[in-house]
Design a protein around this motif. Structure first.
Motif, PDB file in Angstrom:
ATOM      1  N   THR A  42      96.545  90.996 -32.266  1.00  0.00           N
ATOM      2  CA  THR A  42      97.552  91.792 -32.983  1.00  0.00           C
ATOM      3  C   THR A  42      98.611  90.877 -33.584  1.00  0.00           C
ATOM      4  N   TRP A  43      99.009  89.863 -32.816  1.00  0.00           N
ATOM      5  CA  TRP A  43     100.006  88.922 -33.324  1.00  0.00           C
ATOM      6  C   TRP A  43      99.473  88.233 -34.588  1.00  0.00           C
ATOM      7  N   PHE A  44      98.253  87.743 -34.519  1.00  0.00           N
ATOM      8  CA  PHE A  44      97.687  87.060 -35.697  1.00  0.00           C
ATOM      9  C   PHE A  44      97.552  88.015 -36.876  1.00  0.00           C
ATOM     10  N   ARG A  45      97.096  89.226 -36.601  1.00  0.00           N
ATOM     11  CA  ARG A  45      96.925  90.179 -37.709  1.00  0.00           C
ATOM     12  C   ARG A  45      98.258  90.498 -38.370  1.00  0.00           C
ATOM     13  N   GLU A  46      99.299  90.549 -37.565  1.00  0.00           N
ATOM     14  CA  GLU A  46     100.596  90.944 -38.121  1.00  0.00           C
ATOM     15  C   GLU A  46     101.389  89.779 -38.680  1.00  0.00           C
ATOM     16  N   ASN A  47     101.051  88.562 -38.293  1.00  0.00           N
ATOM     17  CA  ASN A  47     101.876  87.416 -38.695  1.00  0.00           C
ATOM     18  C   ASN A  47     101.169  86.364 -39.535  1.00  0.00           C
ATOM     19  N   PHE A  48      99.864  86.262 -39.422  1.00  0.00           N
ATOM     20  CA  PHE A  48      99.164  85.269 -40.242  1.00  0.00           C
ATOM     21  C   PHE A  48      98.926  85.883 -41.628  1.00  0.00           C
ATOM     22  N   PRO A  49      99.430  85.219 -42.685  1.00  0.00           N
ATOM     23  CA  PRO A  49      99.350  85.855 -44.014  1.00  0.00           C
ATOM     24  C   PRO A  49      98.010  85.632 -44.695  1.00  0.00           C
ATOM     25  N   GLY A  50      96.937  85.956 -44.004  1.00  0.00           N
ATOM     26  CA  GLY A  50      95.600  85.787 -44.564  1.00  0.00           C
ATOM     27  C   GLY A  50      94.568  86.441 -43.657  1.00  0.00           C
ATOM     28  N   ASP A  51      93.303  86.062 -43.846  1.00  0.00           N
ATOM     29  CA  ASP A  51      92.216  86.670 -43.071  1.00  0.00           C
ATOM     30  C   ASP A  51      91.915  85.826 -41.837  1.00  0.00           C
ATOM     31  N   VAL A  52      91.727  86.510 -40.726  1.00  0.00           N
ATOM     32  CA  VAL A  52      91.461  85.830 -39.455  1.00  0.00           C
ATOM     33  C   VAL A  52      89.980  85.970 -39.110  1.00  0.00           C
ATOM     34  N   PHE A  53      89.330  84.834 -38.921  1.00  0.00           N
ATOM     35  CA  PHE A  53      87.938  84.794 -38.463  1.00  0.00           C
ATOM     36  C   PHE A  53      87.941  84.223 -37.042  1.00  0.00           C
ATOM     37  N   TYR A  54      87.575  85.025 -36.068  1.00  0.00           N
ATOM     38  CA  TYR A  54      87.555  84.543 -34.680  1.00  0.00           C
ATOM     39  C   TYR A  54      86.393  83.562 -34.489  1.00  0.00           C
ATOM     40  N   ALA A  55      86.693  82.374 -33.950  1.00  0.00           N
ATOM     41  CA  ALA A  55      85.653  81.377 -33.664  1.00  0.00           C
ATOM     42  C   ALA A  55      84.923  81.794 -32.389  1.00  0.00           C
ATOM     43  N   VAL A  56      83.755  82.411 -32.571  1.00  0.00           N
ATOM     44  CA  VAL A  56      83.038  83.071 -31.470  1.00  0.00           C
ATOM     45  C   VAL A  56      82.731  82.099 -30.324  1.00  0.00           C
ATOM     46  N   LYS A  57      82.536  80.826 -30.654  1.00  0.00           N
ATOM     47  CA  LYS A  57      82.166  79.843 -29.632  1.00  0.00           C
ATOM     48  C   LYS A  57      83.179  79.777 -28.485  1.00  0.00           C
ATOM     49  N   ALA A  58      84.439  80.076 -28.773  1.00  0.00           N
ATOM     50  CA  ALA A  58      85.476  79.939 -27.744  1.00  0.00           C
ATOM     51  C   ALA A  58      85.215  80.860 -26.558  1.00  0.00           C
ATOM     52  N   ASN A  59      84.682  82.029 -26.837  1.00  0.00           N
ATOM     53  CA  ASN A  59      84.317  82.969 -25.773  1.00  0.00           C
ATOM     54  C   ASN A  59      83.556  84.133 -26.398  1.00  0.00           C
ATOM     55  N   PRO A  60      82.228  84.137 -26.276  1.00  0.00           N
ATOM     56  CA  PRO A  60      81.435  85.200 -26.917  1.00  0.00           C
ATOM     57  C   PRO A  60      81.231  86.436 -26.036  1.00  0.00           C
ATOM     58  N   SER A  61      81.993  86.568 -24.948  1.00  0.00           N
ATOM     59  CA  SER A  61      81.791  87.710 -24.029  1.00  0.00           C
ATOM     60  C   SER A  61      82.014  89.029 -24.753  1.00  0.00           C
ATOM     61  N   GLU A  62      81.252  90.013 -24.299  1.00  0.00           N
ATOM     62  CA  GLU A  62      81.354  91.356 -24.905  1.00  0.00           C
ATOM     63  C   GLU A  62      82.785  91.899 -24.818  1.00  0.00           C
ATOM     64  N   TRP A  63      83.434  91.697 -23.682  1.00  0.00           N
ATOM     65  CA  TRP A  63      84.790  92.260 -23.521  1.00  0.00           C
ATOM     66  C   TRP A  63      85.772  91.627 -24.490  1.00  0.00           C
ATOM     67  N   VAL A  64      85.542  90.350 -24.825  1.00  0.00           N
ATOM     68  CA  VAL A  64      86.401  89.679 -25.803  1.00  0.00           C
ATOM     69  C   VAL A  64      86.151  90.270 -27.189  1.00  0.00           C
ATOM     70  N   GLY A  88     105.199  86.800 -27.889  1.00  0.00           N
ATOM     71  CA  GLY A  88     106.214  87.706 -27.393  1.00  0.00           C
ATOM     72  C   GLY A  88     106.056  89.030 -28.109  1.00  0.00           C
ATOM     73  N   GLU A  89     107.194  89.585 -28.505  1.00  0.00           N
ATOM     74  CA  GLU A  89     107.150  90.810 -29.295  1.00  0.00           C
ATOM     75  C   GLU A  89     106.486  90.515 -30.638  1.00  0.00           C
ATOM     76  N   VAL A  90     105.668  91.414 -31.119  1.00  0.00           N
ATOM     77  CA  VAL A  90     105.039  91.239 -32.420  1.00  0.00           C
ATOM     78  C   VAL A  90     106.116  91.365 -33.487  1.00  0.00           C
ATOM     79  N   SER A  91     106.252  90.304 -34.318  1.00  0.00           N
ATOM     80  CA  SER A  91     107.320  90.329 -35.323  1.00  0.00           C
ATOM     81  C   SER A  91     106.832  90.940 -36.635  1.00  0.00           C
ATOM     82  N   SER A  92     107.761  90.961 -37.590  1.00  0.00           N
ATOM     83  CA  SER A  92     107.434  91.663 -38.825  1.00  0.00           C
ATOM     84  C   SER A  92     106.380  90.911 -39.642  1.00  0.00           C
ATOM     85  N   VAL A  93     105.743  91.637 -40.525  1.00  0.00           N
ATOM     86  CA  VAL A  93     104.653  91.091 -41.320  1.00  0.00           C
ATOM     87  C   VAL A  93     105.188  90.031 -42.291  1.00  0.00           C
ATOM     88  N   VAL A  94     104.490  88.898 -42.399  1.00  0.00           N
ATOM     89  CA  VAL A  94     104.884  87.835 -43.324  1.00  0.00           C
ATOM     90  C   VAL A  94     104.333  88.164 -44.702  1.00  0.00           C
TER      91      VAL A  94
END
Ligand SMILES: Cc1ncc(COP(=O)(O)O)c(C=O)c1O
Length: 401
Positions: A33-55, A382-388
């Motif tokens: 949520t933090w990345f979606r709200e603060n990174f001013p672009g598209d987020v691609f999760y690097a699956v290798k870091a943890n490919p578990s179903e719950w993730v 911390g708290e999710v800040s405003s959109v960039v």
């Protein structure tokens, strides 16, 4: 209900022989949520870091739709689970069969490369498809990273212009540039420096670039490694992007792995024997403690007992269960001095490159996963800040096809 049980209660209930991986999907959700709200672009999760179903489920629930895969197996996992996901195959060296499967079976259209030979392979295995997104991976400095990734991949600044022009001519659709500043990057200017270098090459090559992919490397908090606030990374990237001579409507991408999942996993491991300051555990280098052993990083650790220990904290070394002498973590791990055989230790911040690195070496490695609702480890979010706001664009160099 799991929500009212602690990791100690949960482990006691299961009583497995091997270690217990504690899964905290709510921490994945918070980071995503933090990345979606603060990174001013598209987020691609690097699956290798943890490919578990719950993730993957937690990321999807938090609105992540992009996934960076390194193999056709990872592409298959994501394509089957999330048919609407955007999958980017960002490994710069792929087998021909992996390219073909990713493209024909899983609909992957985005591929990274760092050589003309790889470009030829991609074009051949996709039957010269004209709607590919081809991303040229640059070699950049890994100076700011606790785990540099410099040696293996990336085109040099000298070779890049000719490769960029070749790729631009091959693809009717999108041309991207990417790099990786190294994992657990502790300096925000590493991103900025890499972007400045790539920008100089783009200008020199005279090509129009449609995507700037700043890769992974976003950090987590570990003992002795407290990175600058995540917002500082975002601001450095945003400023760097504004200065780049790329297409007016160019997209900004990132491929975070560690930063999205590190806080969300930990391991409960049992002490099988104590020898002075050395603890022999049922988990180690070939289980979930790869970074602690192979990279010698310290991780937060705490003793789990129904009656908390009153003993002072003391530094301990850890040994894993296998016969290999690499199966050792110098730490130091700060734990109560009265720790003994049979005690359970929770080692935190292992959500990235933890269970993902596990093997069955020596017959060990069977890990039970249990979900917990607590948040006991330090957080980057911390708290999710405003959109960039989306960065303003400079004009691109003259278009070359
Ligand atoms: C191409 C690529 N993208 C992203 C990542 C994720 O890096 P990190 O976990 O440091 O964010 C990696 C890690 O090796 C990678 O190779």
């Amino acid at each position: 209900m799991d929500s009212v049980l602690s990791p100690l209660d949960l482990t006691a209930r299961e009583a497995p022989e091997g270690p217990v991986a504690i899964a905290r999907p709510h921490r994945v959700h918070a980071a995503a949520t933090w990345f979606r709200e603060n990174f001013p672009g598209d987020v691609f999760y690097a699956v290798k870091a943890n490919p578990s179903e719950w993730v993957l489920d937690a990321l999807w629930a938090a609105g992540i739709r992009g996934f960076d895969v390194a193999s056709d197996t990872e592409a298959a996992l994501i394509a089957r689970k999330f048919p609407d996901a955007q999958i980017a195959f960002m490994h710069p060296v792929k087998s021909r069969r992996a390219i073909a499967r990713a493209f024909h079976d899983y609909g992957v259209k985005t591929f990274a490369l760092d050589s003309e030979d790889e470009l030829e392979k991609i074009l051949a295995e996709t039957n010269g498809a004209k709607d590919l997104t081809l991303v040229v991976r640059f070699a950049v400095s890994g100076d700011g990273a606790a785990y540099p990734l410099t040696r293996k991949f990336g085109v040099t600044a000298e070779e890049a212009p000719s490769l960029l022009r070749k790729v631009r001519q091959s693809s009717e659709e999108m041309l991207g540039v990417s790099f990786h500043v190294g994992s657990q990057c502790m300096r925000t200017d590493a991103f900025r420096n890499a972007m400045d270098m790539v920008n100089r090459v783009i200008v020199n090559a005279g090509v129009v670039v449609d995507i700037v992919d700043v890769g992974g490397g976003f950090p987590a908090i570990y003992p002795g490694m407290t990175p600058p606030p995540m917002m500082d990374y975002v601001n450095a990237i945003k400023n760097g992007f504004e200065e780049m001579f790329v297409a007016q409507n160019a997209k900004l991408w990132a491929e975070p792995g560690r930063a999205l999942v590190a806080e969300a996993g930990s391991t409960v491991t049992r002490v099988e024997l104590r020898k002075g300051d050395a603890l022999y555990l049922n988990d180690g280098a070939f289980g979930t403690l790869f970074d602690a052993t192979h990279l010698n990083w310290a991780f937060p650790a705490k003793l789990l007992r129904q009656e908390p220990s009153r003993a002072k904290l003391a530094p301990f070394r850890l040994y894993g269960p296998t016969c290999d002498s690499m199966d050792a973590a110098a730490g130091p791990f700060m734990l109560p001095a009265d720790i003994q055989e049979g005690d359970l230790i929770e080692i935190g911040s292992l959500g990235a490159y933890g269970t993902a690195m596990g093997t069955r070496f020596n017959g060990f490695g069977e890990t039970v996963t249990i979900e917990s609702k607590d948040s006991p480890w330090p957080s980057m979010y911390g708290e999710v800040s405003s959109v960039v706001a989306m960065p303003k664009r400079k004009r691109a160099p003259k278009k070359q096809r």
